[in-house]
Design a protein around this motif. Structure first.
Motif, PDB file in Angstrom:
ATOM      1  N   ILE A   1      -2.672   7.901  11.121  1.00  0.00           N
ATOM      2  CA  ILE A   1      -2.595   7.158   9.863  1.00  0.00           C
ATOM      3  C   ILE A   1      -2.139   5.731  10.132  1.00  0.00           C
ATOM      4  CG2 ILE A   1      -1.337   6.936   7.678  1.00  0.00           C
ATOM      5  CD1 ILE A   1      -1.340  10.021   7.562  1.00  0.00           C
TER       6      ILE A   1
ATOM      7  N   ARG B   1      -4.357   6.727  -0.376  1.00  0.00           N
ATOM      8  CA  ARG B   1      -3.938   5.336  -0.186  1.00  0.00           C
ATOM      9  C   ARG B   1      -4.177   4.627  -1.503  1.00  0.00           C
ATOM     10  NH1 ARG B   1      -6.797   0.749   0.531  1.00  0.00           N
ATOM     11  NH2 ARG B   1      -5.861  -0.892   1.766  1.00  0.00           N
TER      12      ARG B   1
ATOM     13  N   LEU C   1      -4.266   2.425   9.221  1.00  0.00           N
ATOM     14  CA  LEU C   1      -3.720   1.425   8.301  1.00  0.00           C
ATOM     15  C   LEU C   1      -3.663   0.054   8.950  1.00  0.00           C
ATOM     16  CD1 LEU C   1      -0.871   3.348   6.499  1.00  0.00           C
ATOM     17  CD2 LEU C   1      -3.034   2.592   5.523  1.00  0.00           C
TER      18      LEU C   1
ATOM     19  N   THR D   1       0.437  12.068   1.819  1.00  0.00           N
ATOM     20  CA  THR D   1      -0.422  13.136   2.333  1.00  0.00           C
ATOM     21  C   THR D   1      -0.080  14.440   1.623  1.00  0.00           C
ATOM     22  OG1 THR D   1       1.103  13.646   4.143  1.00  0.00           O
ATOM     23  CG2 THR D   1      -0.683  12.095   4.615  1.00  0.00           C
TER      24      THR D   1
ATOM     25  N   VAL E   1      -5.326  12.665   2.493  1.00  0.00           N
ATOM     26  CA  VAL E   1      -4.616  11.399   2.670  1.00  0.00           C
ATOM     27  C   VAL E   1      -4.982  10.507   1.487  1.00  0.00           C
ATOM     28  CG1 VAL E   1      -4.277   9.375   4.138  1.00  0.00           C
ATOM     29  CG2 VAL E   1      -4.703  11.615   5.183  1.00  0.00           C
TER      30      VAL E   1
ATOM     31  N   VAL F   1       0.857  -1.178   0.000  1.00  0.00           N
ATOM     32  CA  VAL F   1       0.000   0.000   0.000  1.00  0.00           C
ATOM     33  C   VAL F   1       0.896   1.232   0.000  1.00  0.00           C
ATOM     34  CG1 VAL F   1      -1.727   1.295   1.301  1.00  0.00           C
ATOM     35  CG2 VAL F   1      -1.820  -1.196   1.249  1.00  0.00           C
ATOM     36  N   TYR F   2       0.622   2.139  -0.908  1.00  0.00           N
ATOM     37  CA  TYR F   2       1.342   3.403  -0.986  1.00  0.00           C
ATOM     38  C   TYR F   2       0.479   4.461  -0.315  1.00  0.00           C
ATOM     39  CZ  TYR F   2       4.070   7.204  -3.035  1.00  0.00           C
ATOM     40  OH  TYR F   2       4.872   8.302  -3.213  1.00  0.00           O
ATOM     41  N   VAL F   3       1.060   5.219   0.599  1.00  0.00           N
ATOM     42  CA  VAL F   3       0.327   6.257   1.324  1.00  0.00           C
ATOM     43  C   VAL F   3       1.064   7.575   1.156  1.00  0.00           C
ATOM     44  CG1 VAL F   3      -0.495   7.031   3.588  1.00  0.00           C
ATOM     45  CG2 VAL F   3      -0.497   4.594   3.030  1.00  0.00           C
TER      46      VAL F   3
END
Length: 103
Positions: free
Chosen positions: A96, A62, A100, A10, A60, A6-8
């Protein structure tokens, strides 16, 4: 070897934009940031506004992603980014992480 995850990311929220416009503006930025880090976004980014404990709004993002970078390099980069995020926005980083972990 390909690593999935998962790429997060902000982004600051400047106000006055509709959810559709935020997605339109953020999508290419997320893809560009990910590509610069050797990550390919494989799913549609999920974008949401989040209010920090200090009252600021941030965007944010995701998204499911893959990379062919070595696992140790991916882990080291993730730890570095987590540290940077923690030092810049400690409350947001903690929230976050908690969200997650629920996913």
């Amino acid at each position: 070897m390909t690593i999935s995850g998962v790429y997060v990311a902000t982004f600051p929220y400047f106000g006055g934009w509709s959810p559709a416009r935020i997605v339109r503006v953020i999508r290419p930025k997320v893809h560009a940031m990910a590509a610069a880090q050797g990550v390919e976004i494989t799913g549609d980014p999920i974008v949401r506004l989040h209010r920090t404990p200090l009252g600021d709004l941030v965007v944010v993002v995701r998204a499911e992603a893959t990379t062919t970078r070595p696992p140790a390099e991916v882990r080291a980069h993730a730890e570095y980014m987590a540290t940077e995020h923690e030092s810049t926005h400690p409350h947001l980083a903690r929230e976050i992480t908690e969200k997650l972990e629920v996913l």
